[in-house]
Design an enzyme around this catalytic site. Sequence first.
Site, short mmCIF file in Angstrom:
data_model
loop_
_atom_site.label_atom_id
_atom_site.label_comp_id
_atom_site.label_asym_id
_atom_site.label_seq_id
_atom_site.Cartn_x
_atom_site.Cartn_y
_atom_site.Cartn_z
N SER A 1 0.82 -1.21 0.00
CA SER A 1 0.00 0.00 0.00
C SER A 1 0.85 1.26 0.00
CB SER A 1 -0.92 0.02 1.23
OG SER A 1 -0.16 0.03 2.42
N HIS B 1 -39.64 25.27 -8.25
CA HIS B 1 -39.87 24.44 -9.46
C HIS B 1 -39.17 25.03 -10.69
CE1 HIS B 1 -43.05 22.38 -7.14
NE2 HIS B 1 -43.41 23.59 -6.76
N SER C 1 -14.80 25.80 -26.94
CA SER C 1 -15.12 24.64 -27.77
C SER C 1 -14.07 24.49 -28.86
CB SER C 1 -16.50 24.82 -28.40
OG SER C 1 -16.69 23.91 -29.47
N TYR D 1 -8.87 -5.87 13.69
CA TYR D 1 -8.34 -5.44 12.40
C TYR D 1 -8.45 -6.56 11.38
CZ TYR D 1 -5.30 -3.55 8.82
OH TYR D 1 -4.82 -3.09 7.62
#
Length: 439
Positions: free
Chosen positions: A22, A154, A275, A315
């Site tokens: 790890s 809304h 773009s 653990y």
Amino acid sequence: MKLWGGRFREEENKLMEDFNSSLQVDKRLYSEDIKGSIAHVNMLVKCELLTQSEGESIRKSLLSILEDIENGTLLIEGDFEDIHSFVEATLTERIGETAKKLHTARSRNDQVALDIRLYAKNKALEVIEHIEDLQHSLEQKAKANNVIMPGYTHLQRAQVVTLKHHLMAYFSMLDRDRKRIHNAIEMMNESPLGCGALAGTTHTIDREMTAEELGFSKPMNNFLDGVSDRDYLLELMSGFSIIMMHVSRLSEELILWSSQEFKFISIDDAYSTGSSIMPQKKNPDAAELIRGKTGRVYGSLTSLLTTMKGLPLAYNKDMQEDKEPFFDALDTVLSCLEIMSKMISTMKVNTENMKKAVKYGFLNATEVADYLVSKGVAFRDAHSIVGSIVIYCEDTNKPIEELTLDELKSVNPLIDEDLYDFIDYQNILNKGIKVNLLK
């Protein structure tokens, strides 16, 4: 270097070694690992489990390792299982056999639990700083733009509010977020060091000393819980998810408001993109990325909840999978808060378009109904009467306040000249019922 292996007859398979490592994930815990080890060494010396000279040798070498990592002369790399084995192997290279005494009365289980808890606490404070920075940006932009705008329900224009009031709603949300993270820090502020693998140690140690030295309020009460608890990560990640939900909602509004259909705001070029095919485009990509990354933080929380849900005490190696989702969620929320703060502080407000949207949105219709109620009309009847006025306004393309008194009286004879003051938008905002909109 492995921190285990005496009872094994054969070497670990290289595939398993890589699978088990790890280091590339937990190497960011190097500072916490070294600081935790120094506190542990200080305690071992006090409890006479190490001599003064042994403690001083280990302590000085650990500080030199920390300094070398931070100045870039020591790279965290190699075939090590984790950051703990890297630090201990480096320590052994530098001072020899004395380094092997460092791990007295300690397990990697309480060591890693300490490291991630220290790291999480420090980073949670950083999250709070970022929340406060965004709150400051919102407050400054709000104070500079106490202008009327439509409030929506809304996604339809509903009643008049101010941009200041609207932005300060997010300030309030973030205030709750800040309190949630503070609460998580308070809850996690207990030291697991000394819990050992799961049942403590037979050595006489001083857990209160290490807890105090490392800035914790107290040692954890239960050893089993101490090494297997990851609630604090889940609590922080839950808080991160709520933060992201809030900034995602704000992002959605910025995206809408910056569109050609709204034109309420303009996002600064520094936080927009273009773009590759359409030259006219200016896209709100910073806001869209924040909105998109929200799902990523939710996924990290769900990932760790799922990892933890079936684990027996204490653990289990599954818990090695706690760091990657936490680190990713942490990094994401920090970057999103920073970007949002800069985007808010640099955005431009188109006050005229907001005013136009108010004018032609019939946002004083509720006040017309309230006016009729003040003349003795039942609210349900007033509601229906004002609905007729709105239809008339739509047919004639006029806002309510521009109708003549004769036009209004033709709908209901109780309406008089004083209606115009009653439904003036600034007067609406100044009324006691909405005085907080101006604060």
